[in-house]
Design an enzyme around this catalytic site. Sequence first.
Site, PDB file in Angstrom:
ATOM      1  N   GLY A  71      11.960 -20.860   6.716  1.00 32.98           N
ATOM      2  CA  GLY A  71      11.675 -21.288   5.350  1.00 32.98           C
ATOM      3  C   GLY A  71      11.987 -22.757   5.107  1.00 32.98           C
ATOM      4  CD  GLN A 179      16.377 -14.907  -1.204  1.00 34.53           C
ATOM      5  OE1 GLN A 179      16.328 -13.680  -1.186  1.00 34.53           O
ATOM      6  NE2 GLN A 179      17.173 -15.595  -0.391  1.00 34.53           N
ATOM      7  CB  THR A 237       5.244 -23.835  22.929  1.00 34.86           C
ATOM      8  OG1 THR A 237       4.749 -24.830  23.819  1.00 34.86           O
ATOM      9  CG2 THR A 237       4.937 -22.454  23.485  1.00 34.86           C
ATOM     10  CB  CYS A 325      22.106 -22.638   2.935  1.00 36.38           C
ATOM     11  SG  CYS A 325      20.812 -21.631   3.687  1.00 36.38           S
TER      12      CYS A 325
END
Length: 399
Positions: A71, A179, A237, A325
């Site tokens: 995110g 969320q 990748t 966080c």
Amino acid sequence: MRKVYLDHSATTPVRPEVAELMLTYLTTHFGNPSSIHSFGREAKKAQENAREQVAGLIGANPQEIIFTSGGTEADNLAVIGVAQAYSKKGKHLITSTIEHHAVLDTFEYLEKQGFKVTYIPVDSEGMVDPEDVEKAITDETTLISIMHVNNEVGTIQPIEEIGRIAKSKGVIFHTDAVQSVGKIPVDVNKLQVDLLTASSHKIYGPKGVGCLYVRKGVRLEPQFHGGGQERKRRPGTENLPGIVGFGKAAELAGQELEQEMERLTELRDMLIRGILERIPEVKLNGHREKRLPGNVNVSIRYIEGESLLLSLDMKGIAASSGSACTSGSLDPSHVLLAMGIPHEIAHGSLRMTLGRDNTKEDIEYVLEVLPAIVERLRAMSPLYEQSIGEEKYQCTVRK
């Protein structure tokens, strides 16, 4: 001891069906999707199937999905990518004061690059007023970014209304829906968003993979360089096992959405009601009705959040005081402060976010344990003693 996990907004466990599928793409079907041989073609096919599964969950065209590392990267790509791509048109951007730091810090970065940002305030329930957004738009505005559901207090924002305003003014609109995707209905066309961020590990998929929905025709300056993957918008990748797992998790979330919303709303309301009835001087944070089904966020006066979390952990209950966080920070939540909650009360916030494994028995256990913990911590609090003393004094004076 009973173990109760109530931190699903931080992360969720990977579902067994998802893990089993991922293992196949870690060991047997391990090809690089960019290779032309059979191993690569097989990997490419699985990747495109996952793109369809993720797109299906949000009503998008598969070609409008860009896979990212999560995110935070998707938010950065949306905000910086649009700001840079449209900088010749204007350098004014709009966001809210309660965004996740993946968005807020990105706007602060752009301010240092010469962009001007308007931060829209919220009301006491954490709600953005669409009229405030409309008033902030100028001829120089190129991007509005308002989150769909707040990660701390669970308030669901009026994204559809803001989307209509943005469209009528010709401004690109991004929403951070990390969320909300997989937890409540999300349709990019109904919400009228141009860009939308989602994350796999919030819906029982693996960590390290997310996506950015980009409506066809919206220009975006890539932030990485060095390959042609994801139509040159996100080179590198691809994390094939993660992408395949994200796709499977999205498919399962869509199939169970309505049933799970109803079940979690019932458990959430049981927990809120029980806390407010059993513990005095508690404030419910966030909107009462326009709220994520599994979110409970309360401020408990005369309690320090960290002590409360440690005490709950000793009883086997995992919760948080806000965003995972920012768990290393001792500062009170910027979301609660933006809602007008005083510092001393914001420090006593408790976020409990429910998920698919939680049961009625889990909630009963929390309601049995939490009041006793609060009572013990308050008994050690000089502020609580002082408040009791003041109350007694006021009673005496009144007599």
